[in-house]
Design an enzyme around this catalytic site. Structure first.
Site, PDB file in Angstrom:
ATOM      1  N   CYS A 254     -34.917  48.349   5.964  1.00 38.41           N
ATOM      2  CA  CYS A 254     -35.955  47.832   5.038  1.00 38.41           C
ATOM      3  C   CYS A 254     -36.761  49.011   4.502  1.00 38.41           C
ATOM      4  O   CYS A 254     -37.081  49.926   5.224  1.00 38.41           O
ATOM      5  CB  CYS A 254     -36.862  46.887   5.832  1.00 38.41           C
ATOM      6  SG  CYS A 254     -38.281  46.272   4.899  1.00 38.41           S
TER       7      CYS A 254
ATOM      8  N   HIS B 117     -48.976  64.683   5.372  1.00 38.94           N
ATOM      9  CA  HIS B 117     -48.775  63.867   6.582  1.00 38.94           C
ATOM     10  C   HIS B 117     -48.969  62.390   6.304  1.00 38.94           C
ATOM     11  O   HIS B 117     -49.172  61.589   7.217  1.00 38.94           O
ATOM     12  CB  HIS B 117     -49.720  64.336   7.708  1.00 38.94           C
ATOM     13  CG  HIS B 117     -49.319  65.673   8.237  1.00 38.94           C
ATOM     14  ND1 HIS B 117     -50.140  66.427   9.028  1.00 38.94           N
ATOM     15  CD2 HIS B 117     -48.186  66.408   8.070  1.00 38.94           C
ATOM     16  CE1 HIS B 117     -49.531  67.560   9.336  1.00 38.94           C
ATOM     17  NE2 HIS B 117     -48.351  67.574   8.756  1.00 38.94           N
TER      18      HIS B 117
ATOM     19  N   ARG C 143     -59.021  54.638  13.539  1.00 35.44           N
ATOM     20  CA  ARG C 143     -59.092  55.674  12.524  1.00 35.44           C
ATOM     21  C   ARG C 143     -59.071  55.081  11.114  1.00 35.44           C
ATOM     22  O   ARG C 143     -59.701  55.623  10.199  1.00 35.44           O
ATOM     23  CB  ARG C 143     -57.948  56.675  12.717  1.00 35.44           C
ATOM     24  CG  ARG C 143     -58.136  57.497  13.983  1.00 35.44           C
ATOM     25  CD  ARG C 143     -57.012  58.446  14.203  1.00 35.44           C
ATOM     26  NE  ARG C 143     -56.887  59.362  13.069  1.00 35.44           N
ATOM     27  CZ  ARG C 143     -55.724  59.904  12.718  1.00 35.44           C
ATOM     28  NH1 ARG C 143     -54.616  59.600  13.383  1.00 35.44           N
ATOM     29  NH2 ARG C 143     -55.658  60.732  11.712  1.00 35.44           N
TER      30      ARG C 143
ATOM     31  N   SER D 279     -57.117  73.823  12.518  1.00 34.30           N
ATOM     32  CA  SER D 279     -56.761  74.756  13.607  1.00 34.30           C
ATOM     33  C   SER D 279     -55.295  75.152  13.475  1.00 34.30           C
ATOM     34  O   SER D 279     -54.741  75.830  14.330  1.00 34.30           O
ATOM     35  CB  SER D 279     -56.987  74.062  14.955  1.00 34.30           C
ATOM     36  OG  SER D 279     -56.080  72.964  15.084  1.00 34.30           O
TER      37      SER D 279
ATOM     38  N   CYS E 254     -67.505  73.789   6.343  1.00 30.91           N
ATOM     39  CA  CYS E 254     -66.857  74.149   5.062  1.00 30.91           C
ATOM     40  C   CYS E 254     -67.643  73.648   3.859  1.00 30.91           C
ATOM     41  O   CYS E 254     -67.616  74.274   2.795  1.00 30.91           O
ATOM     42  CB  CYS E 254     -65.416  73.674   5.028  1.00 30.91           C
ATOM     43  SG  CYS E 254     -65.165  71.937   5.388  1.00 30.91           S
TER      44      CYS E 254
ATOM     45  N   ASN F 132     -54.655  65.903   6.151  1.00 31.16           N
ATOM     46  CA  ASN F 132     -55.451  64.701   6.432  1.00 31.16           C
ATOM     47  C   ASN F 132     -54.794  63.467   5.826  1.00 31.16           C
ATOM     48  O   ASN F 132     -54.177  63.549   4.767  1.00 31.16           O
ATOM     49  CB  ASN F 132     -56.872  64.861   5.872  1.00 31.16           C
ATOM     50  CG  ASN F 132     -57.594  66.031   6.531  1.00 31.16           C
ATOM     51  OD1 ASN F 132     -57.237  66.463   7.627  1.00 31.16           O
ATOM     52  ND2 ASN F 132     -58.589  66.569   5.844  1.00 31.16           N
TER      53      ASN F 132
ATOM     54  N   CYS G  78     -39.685  41.833   5.834  1.00 31.36           N
ATOM     55  CA  CYS G  78     -38.571  41.401   6.705  1.00 31.36           C
ATOM     56  C   CYS G  78     -39.048  40.937   8.074  1.00 31.36           C
ATOM     57  O   CYS G  78     -38.248  40.515   8.907  1.00 31.36           O
ATOM     58  CB  CYS G  78     -37.570  42.552   6.880  1.00 31.36           C
ATOM     59  SG  CYS G  78     -38.156  43.836   7.996  1.00 31.36           S
TER      60      CYS G  78
ATOM     61  N   ASN H  54     -63.854  77.845   8.234  1.00 35.62           N
ATOM     62  CA  ASN H  54     -63.700  77.054   9.446  1.00 35.62           C
ATOM     63  C   ASN H  54     -64.900  77.304  10.359  1.00 35.62           C
ATOM     64  O   ASN H  54     -65.446  78.397  10.364  1.00 35.62           O
ATOM     65  CB  ASN H  54     -62.400  77.443  10.168  1.00 35.62           C
ATOM     66  CG  ASN H  54     -61.858  76.304  11.015  1.00 35.62           C
ATOM     67  OD1 ASN H  54     -61.437  75.256  10.505  1.00 35.62           O
ATOM     68  ND2 ASN H  54     -61.910  76.474  12.320  1.00 35.62           N
TER      69      ASN H  54
END
Ligand code: BV8
Ligand code: ZN
Length: 305
Positions: free
Chosen positions: A164, A151, A75, A247, A296, A116, A210, A278
């Site tokens: 750390c 997110h 990703r 969704s 969209c 996203n 570390c 959507n």
């Protein structure tokens, strides 16, 4: 194929949008689909024939950091190679005061809350800011603080050692040689589920500070969404909510449209308005005043030409 929205619905949306004071957008993977980034649930939400939602969790990482890192490497490559699409750019324009005043003269705020982690909404803002400083069009400053990546960011790398604090952006592809080698050993991601490549933990990305095992700097299920307190205030104040390409599978984002719809009861003004953009029906549709079913980038271009 959904029938295009009629002109009456578009005019009515523009009228209501023009009355809005505090506007928020709740966006998901569908916003970046036109940039070539796979969504979670289209095509069954599979990656290497695995259900992706089972990979984006702390438990999955603990159980199999090699597999989860290969998922995020896949990703990361997609996200770091992608460019913002027309929908990202339209939303970026709405954060520019002159353009916002044209389409929503009463608007006091516009904020984009995105689930996203691909950074494309921030990239679109930066590109607009660049264009406006060099371009001739009159403009106000682009509000770089109007995008909330609740997110996290797939370009961030975080340390797993609780002592750390390391959390930094790292744009290298691959993050470490073992992920690059795993890539070459897989002919096609879709059928590679049969070919488990186990990378020893010591060869996975390590914290440069570390030396502990590093993890993707994103927010997994059970972890606290970022900017939660500010988001809460934005949702409380909002009287217009655009739901774009999601969704609505996880909280808290999935609660925002219904909270805004119900706001009239607690702030003494009319209920907030909800508009969905959507390709397929969502759970917000039943609470929405406007539903634009289609890609969209196409639907947003219709209402914000
Ligand atoms: C929180 C990581 C509070 C980033 C993701 C039990 C235990 C633990 C927690 C919970 C629990 N029960 C409930 C919870 C809360 C949990 C939750 O909701 N779990 C779900 C799974 C039940 N939520 C959380 O934990 C959140 N944090 O609540 O914090 C808290 C407070 C204090 C202390 C601790 C906690 C954090 C949730 C973070 C989830 N992280 N991923 C990453 O790797 O990306 S989830 C992941 O899935 C994404 O981040 C994203 O949010 C979600 C995907 O959803 P979408 O973006 O909508 O994508 P999807 O493919 O589903 O849909 C795309 C849509 O677009 C489709 O409808 C499609 O039709 C449409 N589309 C496609 N193309 C287009 C289009 N539309 C328009 N145009 C197109 N071209
Ligand atoms: Zn560390």
């Amino acid at each position: 194929m959904n029938s295009p929205p009629n002109e009456v619905q578009i005019q009515e949306f523009r009228r209501i949008f023009g009355e809005s004071n505090h506007i928020i957008v709740v966006a998901g993977a569908g916003l970046s689909a036109a940039s070539g980034i796979p969504t979670f649930r289209d095509g069954g939400g599979m990656w290497r024939s695995l259900d992706v939602t089972t990979l984006a969790t702390p438990e999955a990482f603990k159980a199999n950091p090699s597999l989860v890192w290969q998922f995020y490497h896949y990703r990361r490559v997609k996200a770091l190679q992608a460019k913002p699409n027309k929908a990202h750019r339209i939303l970026a324009r709405l954060s520019e005061p002159h353009f916002l005043a044209k389409v929503a003269p009463k608007a006091k705020s516009f904020n984009l809350i995105t689930q996203n982690v691909d950074r494309l909404s921030v990239t679109a803002l930066k590109e607009l800011a660049e264009e406006l400083t060099t371009g001739a069009t009159p403009s106000g400053r682009v509000r770089m603080d109007s995008v909330f990546e609740i997110h996290g960011k797939i370009s961030d790398v975080k340390c797993t050692n609780p002592e750390c604090e390391y959390l930094e952006e790292d744009l290298s592809i691959p993050l470490c040689s073992s992920l690059g080698i795993a890539d070459t050993q897989l002919t096609d991601y879709q059928d590679a589920g049969t070919k488990e490549i186990n990378i020893p933990e010591e060869d996975l990305p390590r914290c440069p500070k570390c030396g502990a095992l590093a993890r993707p700097g994103v927010v997994w299920a059970g972890e606290r969404s970022l900017s939660w307190d500010i988001i809460n205030q934005l949702v409380f104040k909002a009287d217009m909510c655009l739901v774009i390409g999601t969704s609505l599978p996880v909280t808290p984002a999935s609660t925002f449209p219904m909270r805004i719809r119900g706001r009239g009861a607690n702030v003494g003004s009319g209920p907030g308005k909800v508009a969905v953009f959507n390709v397929e029906p969502t759970k917000a549709d039943e609470h929405a005043h406007f539903v634009f079913h289609g890609p969209c980038d196409v639907e947003l271009s219709r209402v914000f030409p």
